[in-house]
Design a protein around this motif. Sequence first.
Motif, PDB file in Angstrom:
ATOM      1  N   ARG A   1       0.348  -0.071   1.999  1.00  0.00           N
ATOM      2  CA  ARG A   1       0.833  -0.732   3.268  1.00  0.00           C
ATOM      3  C   ARG A   1       2.382  -0.455   3.291  1.00  0.00           C
ATOM      4  NH1 ARG A   1      -2.797  -4.699   1.333  1.00  0.00           N
ATOM      5  NH2 ARG A   1      -4.859  -4.531   2.497  1.00  0.00           N
TER       6      ARG A   1
ATOM      7  N   TYR B   1       0.724  -7.920   3.018  1.00  0.00           N
ATOM      8  CA  TYR B   1      -0.096  -8.227   3.905  1.00  0.00           C
ATOM      9  C   TYR B   1       0.069 -10.004   4.593  1.00  0.00           C
ATOM     10  CZ  TYR B   1      -2.471 -10.709   0.041  1.00  0.00           C
ATOM     11  OH  TYR B   1      -2.803 -11.411  -0.984  1.00  0.00           O
TER      12      TYR B   1
ATOM     13  N   GLY C   1      -2.068  -5.582  10.912  1.00  0.00           N
ATOM     14  CA  GLY C   1      -3.084  -4.666  10.110  1.00  0.00           C
ATOM     15  C   GLY C   1      -3.900  -3.722  10.775  1.00  0.00           C
TER      16      GLY C   1
ATOM     17  N   ASP D   1      -5.526  -3.298   7.305  1.00  0.00           N
ATOM     18  CA  ASP D   1      -6.667  -4.025   7.115  1.00  0.00           C
ATOM     19  C   ASP D   1      -7.907  -3.329   7.208  1.00  0.00           C
ATOM     20  OD1 ASP D   1      -5.364  -6.385   7.405  1.00  0.00           O
ATOM     21  OD2 ASP D   1      -5.860  -6.869   9.453  1.00  0.00           O
TER      22      ASP D   1
END
Length: 638
Positions: free
Chosen positions: A534, A538, A545, A611
């Motif tokens: 990522r 998060y 996401g 996500d």
Amino acid sequence: MKIINPKIKEDCFNNEEWLLTNGIGGYAYSPLASHHTKAYNGLLIASLAPPTMRYNVLNQLDERVVIDGKSYNLESYQYDDHIEDNTALIKEVIVDDFVTYRYEIGNVYIDKTITLVHGENTVAINYHVVSNNHQVNLFFTPYFSLRDHAARCNKATIPCFSVHERHLSLIPLNHKDVLIRTYMNTGVFNKETNIKDNLYYAFDCVTGYKELDALYSPGYYNVMMSDQETKDISFVCTLDDANRTAREYLFDEVKRKAMLVNTKDPIKVRLEKIADQFIVDRKSTKNKSIIAGYPWFSDWGRDTLIALEGLTLVTKRFDDAKSIILTFAKTIHHGLVVNLFEDGTNKPRYNTADASLWFIHACYMYEQYSHDTDFITKEVYPHLKEIISAYIRGTDHAIYMDDDFLIHAGDNEDQITWMDVYTHGKAITPRHGKPVELNALWYNALMIMAYFSNKTDHDESYGLIAKRTKKSFADKFWCEETQCLYDVVEPNDSSIRPNQLYALSLPFPVISFELGKKMLKVVDEKLYAKTGIRSLAYDDPRYIGHYEGNLDKRDLAYHMGTSWAYLMGPYIRAHVLLDEDKSQARELLQPLLETLDQNCINGINEIFDGDAPHTPRGTVNQAWSVGELLVAYEMSRI
């Protein structure tokens, strides 16, 4: 080789694609078997100024088969008000060095094999037809887009054309310097103007491009077969002086691809062939370059230099690596390596602070793999000295070595790191100050210069500056609160991002293993996302996401949580360095390897949703994604 049988996997036509490339920037690209979903889809997207100025020439070759008087259409189309879906006739699709569609209509069998000719703007399609006691009449209608590969035409572009026997010649009125020729080895060409308009591209619509498209055809080829006949029908569309059959081009491409392979490991064989898609000729420098990603990117400096190790060194393509290094050495300006060559003009753009340091890294990796020290020390070393001198005294975009021996970069609305989204006059992630990966690269560049200097001019200053840089890095970049590195210092930005991985994963780590283990634990927990890393933790309130919607929405997500496949490279390097457990590297790689069969067959996407389920996004085959996967996979095998 990937074989898809629609009877086994009924949904495969909806989400899988194939891509072929020609080594000069051109490509063929299509959904596996359904109607086109993007303006970029087509059978021949030619590169008019290699590797740029991509021009959608042949969009479709429409086939109709009449068997004992009954007509069957083989191609599918989506219009703004209905869909022509003829995928039920497809028995299977084979995606390898070429793409083969197998049709079964009663007991009439048709194999359609599509090949792109390497080094030419030529597509060759061979039809192997077995009539099996039926009267078979085949109609082939070439439909032309005649537009930029990213555009759409609400009204079909009508060219000038002429026909001589089975040879069709066209000159587009919007590109009068382009001569397109098609020819078949059998049959008759019949003049008949056909236009397909109101074509609807579903993917483009979802991503904010709602324009309809239109195609033009000046006529069709007609081939008749007796009831006891097996025939190879060759169709070729070209912008070059092509004069061979599709089968001959096919065999040449199979032999060429076989020569690229340096291993018996089936996964590495597959990756080595995929790597070949990105290595292209650059006409303006008369050397090689690397396309950043298909279908829409050209060759970018940063992407090229990060991908170079995997695409050319792991695969032992040392001559290509040398040629790529020369492409970027020739274009250095004020100590800056070109960021990109603008599509259409080929004008170099220099808005990057890290490409020059990646260039020094690439030269070092070339020497380490090839042991060709003379090339670097005699031909390239002066360019490396020019870069270091420019960074010390200061150059464009407020790039300069500060009093603490760290590199500062950026001001105003510069976007000079890889997090470079710029929209509506504003940089989304400017990262001005002293970015962490830039300074890790700076330290490595100094260490590399000390290494090459020992073989040339014995300049001790590089090693001395490197020591000062490492001390300042240790003093300023560790963030006790997050237990990892600041993303930028001065001003300090404690955002948890993947850029800190380069402090550990480059050839000369700039932080201690003790701090590295703490940092990597945070990356494991907050950034690792199976198929990539990522771009933002998060649990950051700014985290996005899903990379979806129109361009504005996607731009906001691009570096704010979207997962990047290429970052698996530094992530796995860091793990191998600290854990000394290569079996773990193989486990970490497996989810990304599995994507080779999920979106673009034989391709690794640029990005994935942060996500779950980590939907593939962005370009369908990205150079640094494949390059870093090759490096990491090779590391896991040793």
